[in-house]
Design an enzyme around this catalytic site. Structure first.
Site, short mmCIF file in Angstrom:
data_model
loop_
_atom_site.label_atom_id
_atom_site.label_comp_id
_atom_site.label_asym_id
_atom_site.label_seq_id
_atom_site.Cartn_x
_atom_site.Cartn_y
_atom_site.Cartn_z
CG HIS A 20 67.40 24.32 45.91
ND1 HIS A 20 66.18 23.78 45.58
CD2 HIS A 20 67.40 24.46 47.26
CE1 HIS A 20 65.46 23.60 46.68
NE2 HIS A 20 66.19 24.01 47.72
CG ASN A 28 61.27 22.76 46.87
OD1 ASN A 28 62.22 22.78 46.10
ND2 ASN A 28 61.41 22.95 48.16
CD GLU A 43 67.01 24.99 53.88
OE1 GLU A 43 67.63 25.79 54.62
OE2 GLU A 43 66.11 25.33 53.10
#
Length: 195
Positions: free
Chosen positions: A12, A18, A92
């Site tokens: 992604h 992030n 995830e």
């Protein structure tokens, strides 16, 4: 592993978490503008394979950042954006109590857990979370069922485990494998390459 279906794997696009180096795991954090641009770039890259991949399976993690990435990629390919499958086993790694925490704060706030993870990053499991060993079992079980070439949009941890499974790597190396968000990974015939 020869004769296995080809997998076109895309992590992604970037999220704000992030960028901040904040553990997100299974938290449903949306893409940011950089992440959307990365998804468009990966869709453009996949265009060279369009005659092949148009007939493949398209499968995404159930988390929103993976689904949005998939929909942007499919739009770039001129395919109906929402025509893909969801696979829960491609979600995830769960970081449990660490989700939402900045990586920089982990060492300071939970030094014992940080040290335990450093000693065995493959088997260490955060409180209420999963280890990479757990994730490897989940991803391998899914990968072992693959019969057709697939375009997959999922997560960094899933990418690492999938490579170890397909390429026959020592699972202990999984936590150290790179997982860029702006490249397409092709896994097939026991080999890999990045685009």
């Amino acid at each position: 592993m020869p004769d296995r279906p080809t997998i076109y794997f895309i992590r992604h696009g970037e999220t704000d978490w992030n960028r901040e180096l904040r553990y997100q795991g299974q938290r449903d954090i949306p893409l940011n503008d950089t992440g959307r641009a990365q998804a468009r770039r990966n869709g453009e890259t996949l265009r060279q394979f369009l005659p092949v991949i148009a007939e493949t399976e398209f499968i995404a993690s159930p988390l929103g950042r993976a689904r949005e990435t998939m929909e942007i990629i499919r739009a770039e390919l001129g395919l109906p954006p929402s025509d893909y499958a969801i696979e829960p086993r491609l979600v995830e790694l769960c970081y449990g109590a660490w989700e939402g925490t900045l990586q920089a704060d982990i060492k300071r706030d939970t030094p014992e857990a940080f040290a335990a993870r450093s000693r065995d990053p493959f088997r260490w499991r955060p409180d209420k979370g999963e280890s990479y060993a757990d994730l490897f079992v989940r991803v391998s079980a899914w990968a072992g069922t693959r019969q057709r070439d697939s375009v997959i949009v999922s997560h960094g941890g899933v990418s690492r485990c999938l490579r170890a499974y397909v390429l026959g790597l020592d699972p202990a190396v999984i936590p150290e494998l790179e997982s860029p968000q702006d490249r397409v990974l092709i896994l097939g015939d026991g080999a890999m390459r990045w685009l």
